[in-house]
Motif scaffolding. Structure first.
Motif, PDB file in Angstrom:
ATOM      1  N   GLY A 182       0.798  -1.218   0.000  1.00  0.00           N
ATOM      2  CA  GLY A 182       0.000   0.000   0.000  1.00  0.00           C
ATOM      3  C   GLY A 182       0.828   1.263   0.000  1.00  0.00           C
ATOM      4  N   ARG A 183       2.053   1.161   0.449  1.00  0.00           N
ATOM      5  CA  ARG A 183       2.950   2.321   0.429  1.00  0.00           C
ATOM      6  C   ARG A 183       3.727   2.426  -0.875  1.00  0.00           C
ATOM      7  NH1 ARG A 183       5.062   1.433   6.658  1.00  0.00           N
ATOM      8  NH2 ARG A 183       3.143   2.210   7.662  1.00  0.00           N
ATOM      9  N   GLY A 184       3.407   1.514  -1.809  1.00  0.00           N
ATOM     10  CA  GLY A 184       3.988   1.608  -3.140  1.00  0.00           C
ATOM     11  C   GLY A 184       5.289   0.873  -3.337  1.00  0.00           C
ATOM     12  N   LEU A 185       5.688   0.022  -2.392  1.00  0.00           N
ATOM     13  CA  LEU A 185       6.958  -0.694  -2.522  1.00  0.00           C
ATOM     14  C   LEU A 185       6.833  -1.857  -3.505  1.00  0.00           C
ATOM     15  CD1 LEU A 185       7.405   0.931   0.130  1.00  0.00           C
ATOM     16  CD2 LEU A 185       8.796  -1.001   0.931  1.00  0.00           C
ATOM     17  N   SER A 186       7.890  -2.112  -4.235  1.00  0.00           N
ATOM     18  CA  SER A 186       7.948  -3.255  -5.132  1.00  0.00           C
ATOM     19  C   SER A 186       8.234  -4.511  -4.315  1.00  0.00           C
ATOM     20  CB  SER A 186       9.045  -3.060  -6.172  1.00  0.00           C
ATOM     21  OG  SER A 186      10.324  -3.081  -5.541  1.00  0.00           O
ATOM     22  N   ASN A 187       8.126  -5.673  -4.950  1.00  0.00           N
ATOM     23  CA  ASN A 187       8.428  -6.920  -4.240  1.00  0.00           C
ATOM     24  C   ASN A 187       9.856  -6.946  -3.727  1.00  0.00           C
ATOM     25  OD1 ASN A 187       5.864  -7.838  -4.674  1.00  0.00           O
ATOM     26  ND2 ASN A 187       6.400  -9.328  -6.246  1.00  0.00           N
ATOM     27  N   ALA A 188      10.782  -6.435  -4.536  1.00  0.00           N
ATOM     28  CA  ALA A 188      12.184  -6.417  -4.121  1.00  0.00           C
ATOM     29  C   ALA A 188      12.378  -5.515  -2.903  1.00  0.00           C
ATOM     30  CB  ALA A 188      13.064  -5.938  -5.276  1.00  0.00           C
ATOM     31  N   GLU A 189      11.712  -4.363  -2.892  1.00  0.00           N
ATOM     32  CA  GLU A 189      11.828  -3.439  -1.753  1.00  0.00           C
ATOM     33  C   GLU A 189      11.170  -4.022  -0.506  1.00  0.00           C
ATOM     34  OE1 GLU A 189      11.844   0.808  -4.201  1.00  0.00           O
ATOM     35  OE2 GLU A 189       9.947  -0.179  -3.735  1.00  0.00           O
ATOM     36  N   ILE A 190      10.063  -4.726  -0.686  1.00  0.00           N
ATOM     37  CA  ILE A 190       9.411  -5.364   0.459  1.00  0.00           C
ATOM     38  C   ILE A 190      10.300  -6.462   1.029  1.00  0.00           C
ATOM     39  CG2 ILE A 190       7.442  -6.784   1.172  1.00  0.00           C
ATOM     40  CD1 ILE A 190       5.789  -5.316  -0.964  1.00  0.00           C
ATOM     41  N   ALA A 191      10.946  -7.214   0.138  1.00  0.00           N
ATOM     42  CA  ALA A 191      11.852  -8.278   0.590  1.00  0.00           C
ATOM     43  C   ALA A 191      12.973  -7.704   1.441  1.00  0.00           C
ATOM     44  CB  ALA A 191      12.430  -9.015  -0.624  1.00  0.00           C
TER      45      ALA A 191
ATOM     46  N   LEU B 153      -8.279 -11.891   0.515  1.00  0.00           N
ATOM     47  CA  LEU B 153      -9.130 -10.707   0.412  1.00  0.00           C
ATOM     48  C   LEU B 153     -10.100 -10.798  -0.763  1.00  0.00           C
ATOM     49  CD1 LEU B 153      -6.640  -7.773   1.149  1.00  0.00           C
ATOM     50  CD2 LEU B 153      -8.110  -9.031   2.724  1.00  0.00           C
ATOM     51  N   GLY B 154      -9.903 -11.809  -1.612  1.00  0.00           N
ATOM     52  CA  GLY B 154     -10.740 -11.905  -2.801  1.00  0.00           C
ATOM     53  C   GLY B 154     -10.454 -10.776  -3.762  1.00  0.00           C
ATOM     54  N   ALA B 155      -9.216 -10.261  -3.740  1.00  0.00           N
ATOM     55  CA  ALA B 155      -8.819  -9.145  -4.593  1.00  0.00           C
ATOM     56  C   ALA B 155      -8.231  -9.659  -5.896  1.00  0.00           C
ATOM     57  CB  ALA B 155      -7.800  -8.265  -3.872  1.00  0.00           C
ATOM     58  N   ARG B 156      -8.568  -9.008  -7.011  1.00  0.00           N
ATOM     59  CA  ARG B 156      -8.061  -9.434  -8.302  1.00  0.00           C
ATOM     60  C   ARG B 156      -6.585  -9.100  -8.461  1.00  0.00           C
ATOM     61  NH1 ARG B 156     -11.208  -6.573 -11.289  1.00  0.00           N
ATOM     62  NH2 ARG B 156      -9.736  -4.874 -11.561  1.00  0.00           N
ATOM     63  N   ASP B 157      -6.152  -7.983  -7.874  1.00  0.00           N
ATOM     64  CA  ASP B 157      -4.773  -7.553  -8.058  1.00  0.00           C
ATOM     65  C   ASP B 157      -4.350  -6.648  -6.913  1.00  0.00           C
ATOM     66  OD1 ASP B 157      -5.906  -5.003  -8.627  1.00  0.00           O
ATOM     67  OD2 ASP B 157      -6.122  -5.563 -10.736  1.00  0.00           O
ATOM     68  N   ARG B 158      -3.138  -6.098  -7.024  1.00  0.00           N
ATOM     69  CA  ARG B 158      -2.573  -5.275  -5.957  1.00  0.00           C
ATOM     70  C   ARG B 158      -3.373  -3.994  -5.747  1.00  0.00           C
ATOM     71  NH1 ARG B 158       3.341  -7.002  -5.598  1.00  0.00           N
ATOM     72  NH2 ARG B 158       3.905  -4.982  -4.729  1.00  0.00           N
ATOM     73  N   VAL B 159      -3.947  -3.442  -6.797  1.00  0.00           N
ATOM     74  CA  VAL B 159      -4.728  -2.214  -6.665  1.00  0.00           C
ATOM     75  C   VAL B 159      -5.907  -2.441  -5.732  1.00  0.00           C
ATOM     76  CG1 VAL B 159      -6.176  -0.546  -7.874  1.00  0.00           C
ATOM     77  CG2 VAL B 159      -4.054  -1.310  -8.919  1.00  0.00           C
ATOM     78  N   GLN B 160      -6.662  -3.505  -5.948  1.00  0.00           N
ATOM     79  CA  GLN B 160      -7.804  -3.788  -5.069  1.00  0.00           C
ATOM     80  C   GLN B 160      -7.348  -4.091  -3.649  1.00  0.00           C
ATOM     81  OE1 GLN B 160     -10.319  -6.792  -6.834  1.00  0.00           O
ATOM     82  NE2 GLN B 160     -11.392  -5.247  -8.043  1.00  0.00           N
ATOM     83  N   ALA B 161      -6.200  -4.733  -3.511  1.00  0.00           N
ATOM     84  CA  ALA B 161      -5.678  -5.019  -2.171  1.00  0.00           C
ATOM     85  C   ALA B 161      -5.322  -3.725  -1.443  1.00  0.00           C
ATOM     86  CB  ALA B 161      -4.458  -5.932  -2.268  1.00  0.00           C
ATOM     87  N   VAL B 162      -4.740  -2.770  -2.162  1.00  0.00           N
ATOM     88  CA  VAL B 162      -4.388  -1.484  -1.556  1.00  0.00           C
ATOM     89  C   VAL B 162      -5.646  -0.743  -1.117  1.00  0.00           C
ATOM     90  CG1 VAL B 162      -3.441   0.799  -2.039  1.00  0.00           C
ATOM     91  CG2 VAL B 162      -2.193  -1.239  -2.766  1.00  0.00           C
TER      92      VAL B 162
END
Length: 217
Positions: free
Chosen positions: A165-174, A195-204
């Motif tokens: 949600g803060r906009g970090l990429s997978n590498a930055e989260i890792a 969450l039943g979310a289709r993608d990262r946007v819905q999860a955010v």
């Protein structure tokens, strides 16, 4: 692996310009161009591209209607382009199944990056669009989905969602969580599923709706 793309825009110069930008990339190939939504749908059926780059406003079948059919009937991911930064277009595009939404004044490098991100199975919105979308969610205006309960998430999954949600990429989260990028991908997949979310946007959006992420925090 080469990313295949169909470019659809009713303005020939704009369409050719986007196609030229993408075709100069060693990992991207434009397999077809289309002047309207129906032609875009036909091109997707014929070529099965990874990404369909769709102008929202086109004569006849517009980009949103094309995205709705493409996303429902094929594995091609839709990336929307428009000159209009208006909320209704964002909601309609997301409901249609689009994975990305960019304004037409996007920089060359950002356009290429967006195609790669969407082709990789992630979602992408222009920063101005993201801010307005989240603002609308928090104001209680029409939203993409209802706020889900986050109780099913583990503590690590909640941390992962917060960083997404803060906009970090997978590498930055890792790096932030001191885990492998593969582990992060697993956490993200689990979050979307729970969450039943289709993608990262819905999860955010879910994270903001639920209060897990507070603007400005």
């Amino acid at each position: 692996m080469t990313i295949s793309v169909v470019v659809a825009d009713d303005q020939e110069l704009v369409r050719s310009g986007f196609a030229l930008i993408l075709d100069t990339q060693p990992d991207i190939e434009v397999v077809a161009e289309a002047a309207d939504g129906r032609a875009a749908i036909d091109a997707v059926r014929a070529h099965a591209p990874d990404v369909a780059l769709l102008d929202i406003r086109m004569p006849g079948t517009d980009g949103i209607a094309a995205a709705r059919e493409i996303c429902a009937r094929t594995d091609t991911r839709a990336l929307m382009l428009t000159t209009f930064d208006q909320d209704d277009y964002v909601y309609d595009a997301l409901r249609a199944g689009a994975s990305g939404f960019l304004l037409k004044d996007v920089r060359r490098d950002d356009l290429v990056h967006a195609v790669r991100v969407v082709a990789a199975g992630e979602a992408l919105l222009a920063p101005t669009v993201t801010r307005r979308l989240i603002g609308d969610v928090l104001d209680g205006r029409p939203r993409v989905r209802d706020a889900p309960a986050l109780g099913a998430l583990t503590e690590r999954e909640r941390q992962t969602l917060t960083l997404v949600g803060r906009g970090l990429s997978n590498a930055e989260i890792a790096a932030a969580l001191v885990v492998s990028e593969h582990t992060v991908k697993t956490h993200v997949s689990n979050v979307l599923a729970k969450l039943g979310a289709r993608d990262r946007v819905q999860a955010v959006i879910a994270a903001y709706e639920s209060g897990l992420i507070v603007p400005g925090a």
